[in-house]
Design a protein around this motif. Structure first.
Motif, short mmCIF file in Angstrom:
data_model
loop_
_atom_site.label_atom_id
_atom_site.label_comp_id
_atom_site.label_asym_id
_atom_site.label_seq_id
_atom_site.Cartn_x
_atom_site.Cartn_y
_atom_site.Cartn_z
N ILE A 300 68.47 30.42 53.35
CA ILE A 300 67.18 30.99 53.32
C ILE A 300 67.38 32.68 53.79
O ILE A 300 67.85 32.30 55.17
N ILE A 301 67.30 33.99 53.55
CA ILE A 301 67.21 34.85 54.37
C ILE A 301 66.00 35.70 54.49
O ILE A 301 65.61 35.79 53.23
N THR A 302 65.26 35.37 56.42
CA THR A 302 64.16 36.19 56.42
C THR A 302 65.03 37.42 56.92
O THR A 302 65.14 37.84 58.13
N ARG A 303 64.21 38.50 56.59
CA ARG A 303 63.48 40.44 57.14
C ARG A 303 63.26 40.47 57.66
O ARG A 303 61.97 40.30 56.67
N LEU A 397 60.25 33.68 48.33
CA LEU A 397 59.60 32.55 48.96
C LEU A 397 58.28 32.53 50.06
O LEU A 397 57.06 31.70 50.10
N ASP A 398 58.52 33.62 50.91
CA ASP A 398 57.24 33.94 51.64
C ASP A 398 57.24 35.60 52.26
O ASP A 398 58.36 35.38 51.92
N ALA A 399 56.27 35.90 52.50
CA ALA A 399 56.13 36.77 53.15
C ALA A 399 54.77 37.60 53.84
O ALA A 399 53.59 37.08 53.17
N VAL A 489 59.90 38.69 55.41
CA VAL A 489 60.13 37.72 54.33
C VAL A 489 61.26 37.53 54.20
O VAL A 489 62.25 37.82 54.68
N SER A 490 60.74 36.59 53.80
CA SER A 490 61.99 35.48 53.63
C SER A 490 61.94 35.16 52.06
O SER A 490 61.08 34.74 51.37
N TYR A 491 63.64 35.05 51.40
CA TYR A 491 63.96 34.84 50.38
C TYR A 491 65.51 34.30 49.81
O TYR A 491 65.91 33.99 50.83
N THR A 492 65.75 34.09 48.91
CA THR A 492 66.63 33.21 48.36
C THR A 492 67.99 34.21 47.20
O THR A 492 66.91 33.47 46.27
N SER A 493 68.13 33.22 47.17
CA SER A 493 69.50 33.30 45.77
C SER A 493 69.81 31.75 44.89
O SER A 493 69.60 31.49 44.14
N LEU A 494 69.01 30.37 46.20
CA LEU A 494 69.29 29.74 45.70
C LEU A 494 68.00 28.63 45.10
O LEU A 494 66.46 29.45 44.85
N PRO A 495 68.35 27.75 44.27
CA PRO A 495 66.89 26.85 43.14
C PRO A 495 65.97 26.22 44.28
O PRO A 495 65.82 25.12 44.46
#
Length: 690
Positions: A300-303, A397-399, A489-495
């Protein structure tokens, strides 16, 4: 304002026979679309269902699902196409949502999801263009369960805010020199959500009504004095509409904050007066920066996207800004240097020209909102905007957005641009059919944390705009500002599946509020977290849960946390929604549950009003790190083998970018002939819930 008491290395080529023999299991969560139990106000079901349908179709277009299904349909592999679509929708749509899917002339897919009667129905349609004659390569990888890892979150939040004039509760600072309480010190309690505190700061406003210097102050925090001399204050302006009232501000550092419960009081000093009401305290804030740690799936990437600080006041006409007769349209206050400059340009915009509109006033300079929401009162405002780019193909995922107000802030507006339109994520008063406050003008309803994930889109440069203002029905324009505000913001390319259940933002009529939220746990959930976004004068919270047969069971009571692992708490106690394990590794029980968060806020004289507030930043997060199927990538080429090779290369890049360790021998590829796909195919998705 002054206010009263208030995925085979070599791969294979698909032939028609092979296609007919294939059962495609394809669950690729290309975007965690968060749609959960919805607000109760009129129109919300339709609005959220429509957004969910739009997101789902966009995800299925971007990840190649729609094109793959179209190729299967065109080769008469109806079963394979339907399996593919159903698998995708299963991963994208949360429990309790029924759907009907229609692609061109092909059979309609329908899943009632057990819903006999729908409360509302929403539909979205797109048209996909058929590719040039060639091959669609697909690559997939059998995913294993992702491990959980610690993720540090650095946060800056307002842990206490006073937004009124103390004269509304005190008749005289001279004769009653202790804020908390009058003639003798009495502590005002507040909480800091972490023991890992990086810094603290307090912001103290002052007004002298007789053209004199500020008072001095002893700000006592956790029994540690912070002495402020009266000549240490920064002069701001002559208060508009007066001839003798001078406004001041002071920023001080705090060295005595602790995690959990804290307390403070203020002693006013260095006052000389010929009257009993010469001095006043118009605002006070305590802001803390701290670090918290939560367990999240790896990859998970969080920026964090920081807003520029902004502060000042604006008036609609030329006014005297100081006792020397300097004229201007307001003041610009630099929060970093403490310097003050005059605003020499008239900056006024009507409410209807501002809200949900592109405008030039979100540059951080003060301006006037003319007739806020059509009312007679203006607003002395500042507004800031920050771009939030999210890579294509990402699953958001979350923001959330953190608003740290400063000065005489009465109201706030949080808007999100998704590449197409501005949407209101929060307003202090009722707006657009949403019930935000029991107070007509939402006085003091200024959020700490607002959930914005549902408004963002992947592959877009989104924007978040925060506007705050002082309501001025009496033309008493005050300094307002934003300091250390940001969006995360947290996002990912994994399912990875991560479902959020946000509370509705709402300001109650009393200093206690206990809203209830429903949330659902599905199979293989590994973490159930509660994030908290409460009013800026919240002293404590209580968290309780129940299922359909149990009574309310308390999970937590105490200082305001940033987040709670409520699954870890539950497994160590009553096990309402967990079945076993330990706090570090527990098992959950699928089902639907209720959670109640009780907010206890400060009294009017402590905080400026007596209203408890909860915001959509208060949300339950149910996280599923176990992948339900394969991860996919698609690419086009003129021959099948090249298409497969390109898709394989794309998949490896996606996995590596997420930090996921892969075994290349487990990657499988296939190719679909696309020459029989129509030039254009309409696709419609209709959703409903009970």
């Amino acid at each position: 304002m002054i206010r009263g008491f208030n995925d085979d290395e070599g791969g294979f080529i698909f032939t028609t026979d092979a296609v007919l023999a294939l059962i495609v299991v394809f669950i690729f969560t290309a975007s965690i679309v968060t749609y959960f139990a919805l607000p109760s106000y009129m129109g919300a079901d339709h609005q959220h269902l429509e957004a969910l349908a739009a997101d789902a179709l966009d995800v299925m277009r971007q990840d190649g699902t729609l094109y793959s299904a179209a190729a299967m349909y065109s080769r008469n592999n109806t079963a394979g196409a339907e399996n593919l679509i159903e698998s995708e929708l299963q991963s994208l749509l949360p429990p309790g949502v029924g759907y009907e899917f229609k692609m061109g002339p092909y059979p309609t897919l329908r899943n009632d999801s057990g819903i006999l009667v729908s409360r509302d129905t929403a539909s979205r349609a797109i048209v996909i263009s058929g590719p040039e004659e060639g091959w669609l390569g697909r690559a997939w990888y059998k995913m294993e369960e992702v491990t959980l890892e610690d993720q540090e979150i650095n946060s800056t939040t307002t842990v206490w805010n006073f937004h009124n004039w103390l004269s509304n509760y005190w008749s005289s600072l001279y004769y009653r020199p202790y804020w908390g309480y009058q003639t003798a010190p009495r502590n005002i309690s507040f909480s800091v959500p972490s023991t890992s505190i990086n810094w603290g700061r307090f912001l103290l406003g002052s007004c002298n009504r007789r053209n004199r210097s500020s008072y001095g102050a002893n700000v006592v925090i956790n029994n540690v004095p912070h002495i402020v001399r009266n000549d240490s204050f920064t002069f701001l302006n002559l208060r508009p509409g007066t001839t003798r009232e001078l406004m001041y501000n002071y920023q001080g550092n705090i060295t005595s904050l602790t995690g959990g419960n804290n307390n403070f009081y203020v002693q006013f000093t260095n006052m000389t007066t010929t009257g009993s009401s010469d001095y006043d305290l118009p605002w006070f804030s305590i802001i803390a920066n701290y670090t918290t740690t939560i367990k999240v799936p790896k990859g998970i990437i969080t920026r964090t996207f920081q807003f520029n600080d902004a502060a000042g006041l604006a008036v609609p006409s030329l006014t005297r800004l100081d006792t020397n007769g300097t004229l201007g349209y307001g003041r610009i206050y630099d929060l970093n240097t403490g310097t003050v400059t005059s605003l020499n340009t008239r900056r006024v915009i009507t409410w209807n020209s501002m809200v949900r509109q592109n405008h030039a006033y979100s540059d951080g300079l003060p301006f006037v909102i003319d007739s806020v929401n059509g009312w007679t009162a203006d607003g002395s405002a500042v507004s800031v905007t920050q771009d939030i780019p999210i890579p294509p193909g990402s699953r958001i995922l979350d923001a959330y957005t953190v608003v740290n107000p400063y000065g005489g802030v009465d109201d706030a507006l949080v808007e999100v641009w998704n590449g197409t339109a501005w949407n209101v994520a929060f307003c202090s008063f009722d707006y657009g059919g949403v019930d935000y406050s029991i107070v007509s003008d939402g006085y003091g309803n200024v959020p700490g944390i607002v959930y914005i994930r549902d408004y963002l889109r992947a592959g877009q440069t989104n924007r978040v705009r925060v506007t705050i203002w002082d309501n001025v029905p009496g033309q008493d324009y005050d300094l307002v500002g934003l300091v250390d505000s940001y969006s995360t913001v947290s996002y990912t390319s994994l399912p990875i599946q991560w479902h959020n259940y946000p509370f509705n933002s709402y300001q109650n009529s009393t200093n206690v509020s206990a809203p209830v939220r429903q949330f659902t746990i599905g199979s293989d959930a590994k973490k159930v977290l509660l994030f908290v976004g409460a009013g800026l004068d919240t002293k404590s919270i209580k968290v309780e849960v129940k299922n359909s047969t149990s009574a309310w069971t308390q999970l937590y009571s105490g200082p305001v946390p940033f987040s709670l692992d409520i699954g870890a708490i539950d497994v160590a106690g009553s096990r309402i929604f967990t079945t076993g394990g330990n706090p570090g590794n527990y098992s959950t029980r699928p089902g639907t549950y209720n959670i109640r968060v009780t907010i206890n806020s400060g009294a009017g004289w402590e905080s400026g009003d007596s209203n408890a507030e909860i915001y959509s930043g208060t949300r339950v997060a149910v996280i599923y790190p176990k992948f339900l199927a394969n991860m996919w990538a698609t690419e086009y080429a003129n021959d099948a083998y090249t298409a497969q090779a390109l898709a394989r290369q794309e998949l490896i890049a996606m996995l590596q970018a997420s930090g996921y360790s892969i075994d290349p021998s487990l990657i499988r590829t296939e190719a679909l002939y696309t020459g029989d796909i129509p030039n254009s195919l309409p696709v419609r998705l209709t959703l409903w819930r009970d």
